[in-house]
Write a protein that holds these residues in place. Structure first.
Motif, PDB file in Angstrom:
ATOM      1  N   SER A  91      30.375 -54.841  87.959  1.00 17.40           N
ATOM      2  CA  SER A  91      30.851 -53.583  88.523  1.00 17.40           C
ATOM      3  C   SER A  91      31.915 -52.988  87.614  1.00 17.40           C
ATOM      4  O   SER A  91      32.783 -53.696  87.110  1.00 17.40           O
ATOM      5  CB  SER A  91      31.408 -53.808  89.928  1.00 17.40           C
ATOM      6  N   SER A  92      31.853 -51.684  87.427  1.00 10.23           N
ATOM      7  CA  SER A  92      32.726 -51.003  86.466  1.00 10.23           C
ATOM      8  C   SER A  92      33.805 -50.195  87.178  1.00 10.23           C
ATOM      9  O   SER A  92      33.837 -50.104  88.415  1.00 10.23           O
ATOM     10  CB  SER A  92      31.886 -50.068  85.595  1.00 10.23           C
ATOM     11  N   ALA A  93      34.662 -49.582  86.368  1.00  9.32           N
ATOM     12  CA  ALA A  93      35.705 -48.715  86.916  1.00  9.32           C
ATOM     13  C   ALA A  93      35.085 -47.548  87.690  1.00  9.32           C
ATOM     14  O   ALA A  93      35.624 -47.121  88.720  1.00  9.32           O
ATOM     15  CB  ALA A  93      36.588 -48.197  85.780  1.00  9.32           C
ATOM     16  N   LEU A  94      33.940 -47.038  87.208  1.00 11.64           N
ATOM     17  CA  LEU A  94      33.253 -45.956  87.921  1.00 11.64           C
ATOM     18  C   LEU A  94      32.824 -46.412  89.303  1.00 11.64           C
ATOM     19  O   LEU A  94      33.002 -45.678  90.297  1.00 11.64           O
ATOM     20  CB  LEU A  94      32.035 -45.496  87.118  1.00 11.64           C
ATOM     21  N   ASP A  95      32.275 -47.622  89.393  1.00  9.11           N
ATOM     22  CA  ASP A  95      31.833 -48.136  90.700  1.00  9.11           C
ATOM     23  C   ASP A  95      33.015 -48.286  91.661  1.00  9.11           C
ATOM     24  O   ASP A  95      32.890 -47.993  92.857  1.00  9.11           O
ATOM     25  CB  ASP A  95      31.132 -49.482  90.517  1.00  9.11           C
ATOM     26  N   THR A  97      35.846 -46.541  91.551  1.00  7.37           N
ATOM     27  CA  THR A  97      36.288 -45.184  91.907  1.00  7.37           C
ATOM     28  C   THR A  97      35.425 -44.606  93.019  1.00  7.37           C
ATOM     29  O   THR A  97      35.930 -44.023  93.989  1.00  7.37           O
ATOM     30  CB  THR A  97      36.239 -44.269  90.668  1.00  7.37           C
ATOM     31  N   LEU A  98      34.108 -44.771  92.893  1.00  6.06           N
ATOM     32  CA  LEU A  98      33.200 -44.246  93.924  1.00  6.06           C
ATOM     33  C   LEU A  98      33.410 -44.958  95.254  1.00  6.06           C
ATOM     34  O   LEU A  98      33.346 -44.329  96.324  1.00  6.06           O
ATOM     35  CB  LEU A  98      31.755 -44.399  93.450  1.00  6.06           C
ATOM     36  N   VAL A 126      41.768 -47.697  87.105  1.00  5.79           N
ATOM     37  CA  VAL A 126      41.452 -46.763  88.190  1.00  5.79           C
ATOM     38  C   VAL A 126      42.721 -46.390  88.951  1.00  5.79           C
ATOM     39  O   VAL A 126      42.948 -45.216  89.284  1.00  5.79           O
ATOM     40  CB  VAL A 126      40.400 -47.376  89.133  1.00  5.79           C
ATOM     41  N   THR A 194      24.851 -47.628  86.790  1.00  2.70           N
ATOM     42  CA  THR A 194      25.384 -48.802  86.087  1.00  2.70           C
ATOM     43  C   THR A 194      24.288 -49.819  85.825  1.00  2.70           C
ATOM     44  O   THR A 194      24.158 -50.358  84.725  1.00  2.70           O
ATOM     45  CB  THR A 194      26.512 -49.445  86.905  1.00  2.70           C
TER      46      THR A 194
END
Length: 453
Positions: A91-95, A97-98, A126, A194
């Protein structure tokens, strides 16, 4: 277990995907845009089922690649064939954030919150970008030794400290199952984009490996300890011509006591059992009554291949026992390869013996870890950005950023501040490679590294 496409062509890439049953639809959605790839699925309800299911799956399915999240990868990594390209979805920073925005839509607010599995650096990034109070965020990064009960206890403790306004973001289905109905909880699973990116990158890596197998390569076999070297050389050439494994190769003389073989890299991989052993050494020695050493070279041209093969053969001749070496123009050295596969060593120029196991532990190829080990030595502790890492390795900036995340998750880099190259640009995070330290520490040999979570 099922296949994404109904009909498989001879050139299709086959990737095994391991996922929890509740994430199956998510992965299917991510794979919709992938063409020329067949996905074989392994679904599990409980984490303690993963190892047995993957073992059964591998015994019946031919794979070109393997894709899984950190938990199923940890549980099954020892079962995977050496050299099989692996993708680990993190899992990434984008995940994150969402997930925070979805929580806000439910009226939970962004903090206080407890988060598991995400890298600490992603949580920090984040929180900084969204201007969140980091004292109101508890983070438990993924570790192979973690049990579900330990993660659940972490979230319960955070909830007790933060109070009823707190909630949980968890990537683990088992954790969400235990806490559901007791503490507000939000999934932190990667979004389809992702997963899709990791799938595409793994497919491209497999295609690259296939193309690499078609690269030109050379093998040089040298005769020593023979009363009549020229006669022995002629006999060696005839022996190789009559060996079925060399049927697709071009064989000719190389000096008074040598024979050179030209072929695709894939042919040499077959006759050496993927650079583990060279049975032809013992067969030729028995047939000729002489000692045979061999060297293999993989380069950008026929001339380069032969020069590398000659250097590798010269190194093999220095050994006490008959053996072979591989030299690649990228700097990779493999050897000594004996007649039955003893004493294999992977290195990048002069690096150590444990590169292969470390590569498997973090989910990268041995070649990549070898090159990183050499770069670590070259940098001598200096920091670098993801873009600079990409430049050193000859990959794209995006691949460099993804590689940094993988290295970070495996403990192979440390964050060492930021640099701002342009007054109006965003600061770039700087990292220090820790490959040498990891090779010395051997994290894969500890019980924590080999137990499933």
């Amino acid at each position: 277990m099922s296949r994404l496409a109904g009909r498989r062509s001879a050139v299709d890439i086959v990737i095994g995907v391991v996922t929890h049953v509740t994430h199956h639809e998510l992965f299917h959605d991510a794979a919709r845009t992938l063409s020329g790839v067949d996905l074989e699925w392994v679904s599990y309800d409980h984490e303690d089922e993963i190892r047995d299911k993957v073992a059964e799956f591998l015994s019946t399915t031919r794979l070109d690649g393997f894709l899984a999240g950190p938990v199923p990868y940890t549980a099954s990594q020892e079962l995977l064939p050496p050299g099989l390209p692996v993708g680990v979805i993190r899992s990434s920073a984008l995940d994150l954030t969402l997930a925070l925005y979805r929580a806000q839509e439910r009226g939970w607010g962004r903090t206080p919150v407890s988060i598991d599995t995400f890298p600490a650096e992603a949580v920090e990034a984040v929180a900084t970008a969204l201007d969140l109070d980091q004292d109101q965020i508890d983070c438990l990064p993924y570790a192979p030794s973690q049990s579900v009960d330990e993660i659940v206890a972490f979230h319960r403790d955070a909830f007790a400290r933060f109070g009823e306004r707190s909630y949980v973001i968890s990537v683990r289905a088992a954790v969400r199952g235990q806490l559901s109905g007791q503490i507000p909880i939000m999934s932190g699973m990667p979004v389809p984009a992702t997963i899709r990116t990791e799938l595409h990158e793994l497919a491209l890596r497999i295609e690259s490996d296939r193309a690499s197998a078609q690269r030109f390569a050379a093998g040089v076999f040298l005769i020593s300890d023979a009363p009549d070297e020229e006669r022995a050389r002629i006999a060696l050439m005839n022996h190789l011509h009559n060996t079925p494994e060399f049927a697709g190769a071009w064989i000719e003389n190389r000096g008074r006591r040598g024979v050179v073989v030209f072929a695709h890299k894939a042919l040499f991989e077959r006759i050496t059992r993927n650079w583990v052993a060279v049975p032809a050494l013992a067969e030729a020695a028995a047939a000729l009554g002489a000692r045979i050493s061999a060297g293999f070279g993989v380069g950008v041209s026929a001339r380069n291949c032969v020069l590398l093969a000659e250097q590798a053969a010269a190194r093999a001749e220095l050994a006490v026992e008959p053996c072979a070496y591989l030299f690649e123009d990228s700097g990779v050295v493999i050897g000594p390869m004996g007649p039955v596969g003893a004493a294999l060593r992977y290195s990048y120029r002069s690096h150590g013996d444990d590169v292969e196991r470390l590569a498997k532990y973090v989910g990268l190829s041995a070649t990549t870890v070898s090159r990183l080990a050499a770069l670590d030595q070259e940098l001598q502790g200096r920091t670098l950005s993801p873009g600079e890492l990409a430049g050193h390795l000859g990959i794209t900036d995006q691949s460099g950023r993804r590689l940094i995340r993988t290295l970070d998750a495996g403990g192979l880099v440390s964050v060492e501040g930021t640099a701002q190259h342009h007054p109006k640009g965003r600061p770039t995070r700087l990292y220090r490679l820790r490959i040498a330290q990891a090779l010395e520490a051997q994290p894969w040999s500890s019980p924590a590294a080999t137990s499933s979570s």
